[in-house]
Motif scaffolding. Structure first.
Motif, mmCIF file in Angstrom:
data_model
loop_
_atom_site.group_PDB
_atom_site.id
_atom_site.type_symbol
_atom_site.label_atom_id
_atom_site.label_comp_id
_atom_site.label_asym_id
_atom_site.label_seq_id
_atom_site.Cartn_x
_atom_site.Cartn_y
_atom_site.Cartn_z
ATOM 1 N N SER A 91 -27.369 -68.921 64.064
ATOM 2 C CA SER A 91 -26.392 -69.613 64.701
ATOM 3 C C SER A 91 -26.876 -70.951 64.653
ATOM 4 C CB SER A 91 -26.405 -69.236 66.218
ATOM 5 O OG SER A 91 -25.959 -67.710 66.259
ATOM 6 N N SER A 92 -27.794 -71.480 63.812
ATOM 7 C CA SER A 92 -28.108 -72.989 63.762
ATOM 8 C C SER A 92 -27.165 -74.037 63.437
ATOM 9 C CB SER A 92 -29.450 -72.964 63.202
ATOM 10 O OG SER A 92 -29.281 -72.785 61.710
ATOM 11 N N ASP B 18 -22.366 -71.322 77.728
ATOM 12 C CA ASP B 18 -22.984 -70.322 76.977
ATOM 13 C C ASP B 18 -24.520 -70.143 77.452
ATOM 14 O OD1 ASP B 18 -20.915 -70.143 75.434
ATOM 15 O OD2 ASP B 18 -21.629 -70.988 73.498
ATOM 16 N N ILE C 256 -30.398 -72.924 70.446
ATOM 17 C CA ILE C 256 -30.182 -71.728 69.781
ATOM 18 C C ILE C 256 -31.180 -70.515 70.202
ATOM 19 C CG2 ILE C 256 -28.597 -72.896 68.223
ATOM 20 C CD1 ILE C 256 -31.203 -72.402 66.051
ATOM 21 N N ALA D 149 -19.631 -61.099 61.081
ATOM 22 C CA ALA D 149 -20.492 -61.198 62.114
ATOM 23 C C ALA D 149 -21.608 -60.068 62.024
ATOM 24 C CB ALA D 149 -20.142 -61.624 63.604
ATOM 25 N N THR E 89 -19.294 -71.158 59.579
ATOM 26 C CA THR E 89 -20.529 -70.861 60.115
ATOM 27 C C THR E 89 -20.796 -69.413 60.610
ATOM 28 O OG1 THR E 89 -19.420 -71.363 62.369
ATOM 29 C CG2 THR E 89 -20.463 -73.216 61.299
ATOM 30 N N TYR E 90 -21.900 -69.043 60.998
ATOM 31 C CA TYR E 90 -21.959 -67.725 61.280
ATOM 32 C C TYR E 90 -20.830 -67.050 62.391
ATOM 33 C CZ TYR E 90 -23.787 -63.414 63.391
ATOM 34 O OH TYR E 90 -23.918 -62.270 63.974
ATOM 35 N N HIS E 91 -20.738 -67.987 63.252
ATOM 36 C CA HIS E 91 -19.724 -67.540 64.507
ATOM 37 C C HIS E 91 -18.655 -68.452 63.988
ATOM 38 C CE1 HIS E 91 -23.167 -66.396 66.930
ATOM 39 N NE2 HIS E 91 -22.451 -65.288 67.116
ATOM 40 N N ASP F 50 -23.857 -73.569 64.101
ATOM 41 C CA ASP F 50 -22.464 -73.153 65.143
ATOM 42 C C ASP F 50 -22.337 -74.566 65.587
ATOM 43 O OD1 ASP F 50 -22.609 -70.461 64.434
ATOM 44 O OD2 ASP F 50 -23.133 -69.867 66.368
ATOM 45 N N ASN G 170 -29.947 -67.047 72.226
ATOM 46 C CA ASN G 170 -29.860 -65.873 71.490
ATOM 47 C C ASN G 170 -31.128 -65.049 71.540
ATOM 48 O OD1 ASN G 170 -27.430 -66.085 69.495
ATOM 49 N ND2 ASN G 170 -28.305 -68.197 69.392
#
Length: 296
Positions: free
Chosen positions: A227-228, A27, A248, A189, A91-93, A230, A252
């Motif tokens: 995203s912490s 990523d 992160i 999201a 999680t967020y994602h 994820d 991001n």
């Protein structure tokens, strides 16, 4: 500076932290190679909006004391919610690389996130006298924003389609997976980011600092921190926590910057949802995942 920090994280974390290795190499380097795109989009946003006045956040924001209280309260609530939901694997994602990810997991994720991260904070803010217009959720000047939507959204959509597996889907899969992806990722999201990072952070930081630049920077950081929890991030030691935080933030920073620019330059908290998040990116990039999981 951000790119240099990203390479430092990769050099330090990838060889020494197994849980981060795959995430960082896959990523982070992708984000770094896309850095010129982020800068170009930021420049495009500035050029399109340079002759229009910046949004009057002063008229939308509470006074500095109330803004500080609301910002800290929302931040504390969000952090607690992320920790609690993280224990349940939400999680967020969504955990896209998890082979056990199921239809039920995606539906639960899309149902819980907008309630916890958007509806509850929104109702609380409304109870304190903040209108939808104050939050940038209504009364937006779409006649001025259409060019941003077309140019920025068009570029992001093309890149998302080219660099994802979307074109490998059959026409029937596209017809079913595309709208389903919009619903799932729009709820899970998109809506949380619209409210928490764009509608809440920007006007309150402006009320505290009187600076559009500070408001934008705070929105970037808020988006990164989302995203912490994820997958692939570790907090079992101070060193791992620092590396995770750096990861992160750097991974991001670019997308967060484009989102913040769209909001701070227009005052429209919804614009990034269409031009640089769910509509322009997620429905193309994540449709193959949805098609696979729902066996379309």
């Amino acid at each position: 500076m951000v790119i240099a920090a990203g390479y430092a994280v990769y050099a330090v974390a990838a060889p020494g932290v197994p849980a981060l290795e795959g995430t960082v190499s896959e990523d982070l380097l992708e984000q770094l190679t896309r850095a010129p795109v982020f800068l170009i989009l930021t420049w495009i946003i500035f050029e399109i909006t340079r002759r229009r006045p910046l949004p009057d956040y002063g008229s939308r924001s509470p006074d500095a004391a109330n803004a500080t209280f609301e910002l800290l309260a929302i931040a504390g609530y969000t952090l607690a919610a992320m920790v609690v939901l993280g224990f349940f694997g939400i999680t967020y994602h969504p955990q896209e690389n998890d082979p056990s990810l199921s239809q039920g997991d995606l539906v639960l994720w899309a149902a819980v996130n907008p309630i916890v991260y958007a509806l509850i904070p929104y109702l609380w803010l409304r109870s304190r006298g903040n209108s939808a217009t104050d939050l940038g959720l209504r009364g937006n000047r779409w006649r001025l924003d259409w060019k941003l939507l077309a140019v920025v959204g068009g570029i992001d959509m093309i890149l998302a389609i080219i660099f994802s597996d979307y074109l490998e889907l059959e026409l029937g899969q596209m017809a079913l997976a595309t709208p389903l992806t919009f619903v799932l990722f729009g709820l899970g999201a998109g809506i949380p980011v619209v409210l928490l990072t764009q509608a809440v952070v920007a006007p309150r930081v402006y009320a505290i600092t009187g600076s559009h630049l500070s408001a934008g920077a705070a929105s970037v950081i808020a988006y990164a921190l989302f995203s912490s929890t994820d997958r692939g991030l570790l907090y079992d030691s101070a060193g791992h926590a620092v590396l995770s935080f750096l990861f992160i933030t750097v991974a991001n920073f670019g997308p967060g910057l484009v989102k913040a620019m769209l909001t701070v330059r227009t005052g429209n908290a919804w614009l990034h949802f269409l031009a640089y998040h769910v509509v322009s990116f997620h429905i193309w990039a994540d449709a193959p995942l949805v098609a696979r999981i729902f066996e379309l």
